[in-house]
Motif scaffolding. Structure first.
Motif, PDB file in Angstrom:
ATOM      1  N   ASP A 150      42.389  36.170  39.032  1.00  0.00           N
ATOM      2  CA  ASP A 150      43.014  37.006  38.859  1.00  0.00           C
ATOM      3  C   ASP A 150      42.019  38.026  40.002  1.00  0.00           C
ATOM      4  OD1 ASP A 150      45.487  36.787  37.419  1.00  0.00           O
ATOM      5  OD2 ASP A 150      43.924  36.695  35.980  1.00  0.00           O
ATOM      6  N   THR A 164      43.820  31.557  47.579  1.00  0.00           N
ATOM      7  CA  THR A 164      43.853  31.819  45.218  1.00  0.00           C
ATOM      8  C   THR A 164      45.153  33.819  45.673  1.00  0.00           C
ATOM      9  OG1 THR A 164      41.334  33.691  46.421  1.00  0.00           O
ATOM     10  CG2 THR A 164      42.128  31.937  45.031  1.00  0.00           C
ATOM     11  N   VAL A 165      44.553  34.218  47.061  1.00  0.00           N
ATOM     12  CA  VAL A 165      46.011  35.127  47.552  1.00  0.00           C
ATOM     13  C   VAL A 165      47.076  35.538  47.809  1.00  0.00           C
ATOM     14  CG1 VAL A 165      45.566  35.521  50.012  1.00  0.00           C
ATOM     15  CG2 VAL A 165      45.681  37.494  49.059  1.00  0.00           C
ATOM     16  N   MET A 172      48.311  35.810  43.617  1.00  0.00           N
ATOM     17  CA  MET A 172      47.643  36.950  43.095  1.00  0.00           C
ATOM     18  C   MET A 172      49.206  38.303  43.878  1.00  0.00           C
ATOM     19  SD  MET A 172      43.783  37.544  44.112  1.00  0.00           S
ATOM     20  CE  MET A 172      43.256  36.679  43.306  1.00  0.00           C
ATOM     21  N   GLY A 219      45.541  41.113  41.974  1.00  0.00           N
ATOM     22  CA  GLY A 219      44.495  41.065  42.499  1.00  0.00           C
ATOM     23  C   GLY A 219      43.762  41.434  43.040  1.00  0.00           C
ATOM     24  N   VAL A 253      47.302  44.004  45.001  1.00  0.00           N
ATOM     25  CA  VAL A 253      46.284  42.399  45.312  1.00  0.00           C
ATOM     26  C   VAL A 253      45.723  43.736  46.623  1.00  0.00           C
ATOM     27  CG1 VAL A 253      45.456  40.909  46.551  1.00  0.00           C
ATOM     28  CG2 VAL A 253      47.362  40.496  45.171  1.00  0.00           C
TER      29      VAL A 253
END
Ligand code: NAP
Length: 311
Positions: free
Chosen positions: A84, A124-125, A128, A134, A177
């Protein structure tokens, strides 16, 4: 203040010592489960154990490896596949004279301080954004805004990352995010001592003398404590920090001679529906010792000499 991130999972890169360690500790303090990375397994275990002892309810995972390599990143992501929170960090490039730097020196700096964060964000984005939460923080340097001559590799690589993030962060904030840069001024870590060494050798004085001179130049009269940096990082990762993005900060609070408080951090202008913000009013996370600024702007304004003493 409860930052509302208890139970979240974070990857904190390069976190056995210094600023990364402080960020990991501050996040664990908020109840975040942390995955730590560093090359040296011994120091990494020591830090992991210290965090476990201080915060027994959080899960602390250690991943020994070089985060600037594909293998190092893969191992970190395997240990925490859906973070996260992502704190991007790595050692800074060495100081020197650009006349002596080869293409390989530049590639190494760009790999560590620009492409590694971008690769980890890439991995990872999207997850998220799908999960609608995120927080990504890139630890860079005040040198992004106040370039330091002998740190040309750092100035160049980190400014490249900042420019890239300026575009991306406008596209991710809609999904809660955020991607921000924390630009440390001088904080007491091994890195700070390392950057003082060439000057000490050149002038024939001790590293301590160089550091004492530099500390005096700071409006606070001293360097930052990494713990304070960690708190600024945790704040940016908080549940209520979902619109902190694309911010520019100038040192006006420092120049005013007053200590910045959390209220200073929320002095930003609103981001409009298109993700743009008017950067006339800037945002500051000044931890009262070393400066910490938030930055992901395409602008690299000329700063006054007072601001150029950072490492
Ligand atoms: P530090 O005290 O030297 O700590 C660096 C940490 O990063 C250590 O845990 C180190 O462990 C880890 N690390 C370094 N390279 C790594 C790699 N390739 N892969 C995985 N882990 C790695 O440094 P710091 O002062 O916290 O600095 C952190 C970042 O902020 C650096 O980029 C630095 O240039 C920048 N910065 C610091 C200051 C300051 O005043 N301290 C100011 C401006 C910018 P291992 O060596 O075991 O891997």
């Amino acid at each position: 203040m409860d930052l509302g991130i208890k139970g979240r999972r974070a990857i904190v890169c390069a976190s056995s010592k210094g600023l990364g360690r402080a960020c990991a500790m501050a996040l664990a303090n908020e109840g975040v489960h942390v995955t730590l990375t560093a090359r040296g397994a011994e120091a990494l275990k020591k830090t992991a154990d210290e965090i476990r002892k201080a915060h027994p309810t959080v899960t602390v995972t250690e991943v020994a490896g070089d985060i600037t390599t594909p293998a190092g990143r893969e191992a970190a992501l395997k240990a925490c596949p859906d973070p996260d929170i992502l704190i991007n960090n790595a050692g800074g490039p060495p100081p020197g004279d650009f006349r002596n730097w080869t293409r390989d020196d530049w590639i190494k700096a760009i790999d560590a301080n620009m492409l590694t964060p971008i690769e980890l964000i890439k991995a990872t984005v999207d997850g998220m954004m799908a999960r609608k939460f995120g927080r990504i923080v890139n630890i860079t340097s005040a040198a992004v805004k106040a370039p330091i001559e002998i740190l040309g590799l750092s100035n160049g690589a980190r400014a490249g990352l900042t420019g890239f993030i300026a575009g991306l962060s406008r596209k991710t904030v809609i999904a809660n995010v955020t991607i921000n840069g924390l630009l440390p001024g001088p904080f007491v870590t091994d890195r700070l001592t390392g950057t003082a060494k060439p000057e000490a050798e050149k002038r024939g004085i001790t590293i301590d003398q160089v550091l004492a001179e530099r500390a005096k130049l700071n409006p606070a009269g001293r360097f930052g404590d990494p713990e304070e940096f960690g708190y600024a990082c945790a704040f940016l990762c908080g549940a209520k920090a979902g619109r902190f993005v694309q911010l520019v900060r100038r040192a006006k609070h420092v120049e005013d001679g007053r200590e910045a408080k959390v209220e200073d951090i929320v002095e930003n202008e609103d981001i409009d529906a298109h993700g743009n913000n008017d950067t006339k009013n800037d945002v500051l996370a000044n931890t009262s010792l070393g400066r910490v600024s938030l930055e992901s702007s395409e602008q690299l304004p000329t700063l006054n000499t007072q601001e150029r003493f950072t490492c």
